[in-house]
Design an enzyme around this catalytic site. Structure first.
Site, mmCIF file in Angstrom:
data_model
loop_
_atom_site.group_PDB
_atom_site.id
_atom_site.type_symbol
_atom_site.label_atom_id
_atom_site.label_comp_id
_atom_site.label_asym_id
_atom_site.label_seq_id
_atom_site.Cartn_x
_atom_site.Cartn_y
_atom_site.Cartn_z
ATOM 1 N N CYS A 87 0.872 -1.171 0.014
ATOM 2 C CA CYS A 87 0.038 -0.014 -0.016
ATOM 3 C C CYS A 87 1.023 1.140 -0.130
ATOM 4 O O CYS A 87 1.750 1.487 1.112
ATOM 5 C CB CYS A 87 -0.727 -0.003 1.375
ATOM 6 N N GLY A 88 0.897 1.818 -1.050
ATOM 7 C CA GLY A 88 1.671 3.034 -1.243
ATOM 8 C C GLY A 88 1.443 4.251 -0.165
ATOM 9 O O GLY A 88 2.441 4.668 0.377
ATOM 10 N N ASN A 89 0.222 4.536 -0.025
ATOM 11 C CA ASN A 89 -0.031 5.549 0.901
ATOM 12 C C ASN A 89 0.309 4.965 2.439
ATOM 13 O O ASN A 89 0.681 5.699 3.308
ATOM 14 C CB ASN A 89 -1.483 5.930 0.917
ATOM 15 N N CYS A 244 -5.285 5.807 -3.324
ATOM 16 C CA CYS A 244 -4.526 4.562 -3.509
ATOM 17 C C CYS A 244 -3.042 5.004 -4.153
ATOM 18 O O CYS A 244 -3.055 5.273 -5.169
ATOM 19 C CB CYS A 244 -5.019 3.632 -4.269
ATOM 20 N N GLY A 245 -2.056 4.895 -3.315
ATOM 21 C CA GLY A 245 -0.673 4.983 -3.623
ATOM 22 C C GLY A 245 -0.348 3.987 -4.807
ATOM 23 O O GLY A 245 0.277 4.535 -5.830
ATOM 24 N N THR A 246 -0.259 2.872 -4.594
ATOM 25 C CA THR A 246 0.234 1.954 -5.741
ATOM 26 C C THR A 246 -0.738 2.181 -6.876
ATOM 27 O O THR A 246 -0.544 2.208 -7.919
ATOM 28 C CB THR A 246 0.070 0.347 -5.255
#
Length: 311
Positions: A87-89, A244-246
């Site tokens: 999860c990027g975030n 959503c980071g990714t």
């Protein structure tokens, strides 16, 4: 009564419940994750993140063999209790939480390495934003994509005509994504993401779906052009989230790929830096060939104690 000390944080309003279990003493079950993430009977979040020493997690111990500085592991669960690879975030908020706990420091410009189920990730901090080395992106069905320009189709409720699926590109960011493009921000707003988009062929492990509109604005950054897109996302195991980071990385990668395909004569330079507008704010995605960095804010907004038996 069992009590759990927690922190609430978010990255561009993609929100998480985080707690410190560095010695791996807590049994984080899927049922407990669902109860903590419940927005009416629990704390409420898009996911739950546990801080644990990498040596206690099989994936973390494997990472330590090649990345001995990856001391801390981000044990991330979706709101439905399922285990997520990445999860990027969440990575940014995880780094901010480690900093608040005094387990890492960015005061001297340090870059830290953390473990995730998608592998090691590096994090640095500049001007209040956290910059995450997200690793490489890839297309799992590259041959079909290179032949047709897409490898999947997506049908979204509220996107007219609803009977006409949109071509999509599958992107792997350590977790699965399918990206489609719409023509306007009006179309983007009209989509009903309370209903999960239908993807064909059906992904065997599910997929996040990003709906993207390119914006007709560019920015000059250090003499280079910066692209600009807006997106919404339906995350597997969660539903629509504010960010959503990714997904932002996947969306930028897909748009960049399609742009390269349209300008294969190099007559029009394709940006390697992209601003991505999400409902919860804005992040930046940068590329060096197939390697991706994600930059954005991370905020810890509250701390408290959850009474587990009352959830």
């Amino acid at each position: 009564m069992t009590e759990l000390a927690f922190v609430k944080g978010h990255g561009t309003r993609n929100d998480f419940v985080l707690f410190d279990d560095r010695d791996n003493k807590f049994d984080l079950t899927s049922d407990l994750v669902r109860k903590l993430a419940d927005r009416h009977a629990g704390i409420g979040a898009d996911g739950v993140i546990r801080v644990v020493a990498s040596r206690y997690i099989d994936e973390g111990a494997e990472i330590l063999k090649s990345e001995p500085h990856a001391t801390w592991f981000m044990d991330y669960r979706n709101a439905d209790g399922s285990i997520a690879q990445m999860c990027g975030n969440g990575v940014r908020v995880f780094a901010a939480y480690l900093e608040a706990l005094g387990l890492v420091s960015f005061s001297g410009g340090e870059t830290i390495t953390i473990g995730t189920r998608a592998g090691a990730r590096t994090v640095s901090k500049q001007d209040g934003w956290y910059r995450v080395g997200m690793g490489t992106w890839s297309m799992p069905y590259a041959t079909q994509a290179e032949t047709s320009g897409y490898d999947a189709t997506v049908t979204c409720t509220g996107l007219e005509p609803e009977t006409s699926p949109r071509p999509g590109l599958s992107v792997d960011m350590g977790n699965p994504h399918t990206v489609i493009v719409v023509e306007s921000t009006e179309q983007l707003r009209a989509i009903n993401l309370q209903v999960a988009p239908h993807v064909e062929p059906v992904p065997p492990h599910g997929t996040n779906v990003e709906i993207v509109v390119p914006l007709n604005t560019t920015h000059a950054v250090n003499g280079h052009t910066q692209g600009h897109i807006a997106m919404r996302v339906h995350e597997r195991g969660v539903g629509e989230t504010q960010s959503c980071g990714t997904g932002a990385c996947a969306a930028a990668a897909a748009v960049r790929y399609w742009a390269h395909a349209q300008h294969d004569d190099n007559s029009t330079p394709v940006p390697d830096s992209w601003l991505v507008d999400v409902p919860g704010g804005q992040v930046q995605v940068d590329f060096a060939d197939d390697y991706v960095w994600l930059s954005g804010p991370a905020t810890l907004v509250a701390h408290g104690t959850a009474h587990i038996e009352l959830l």
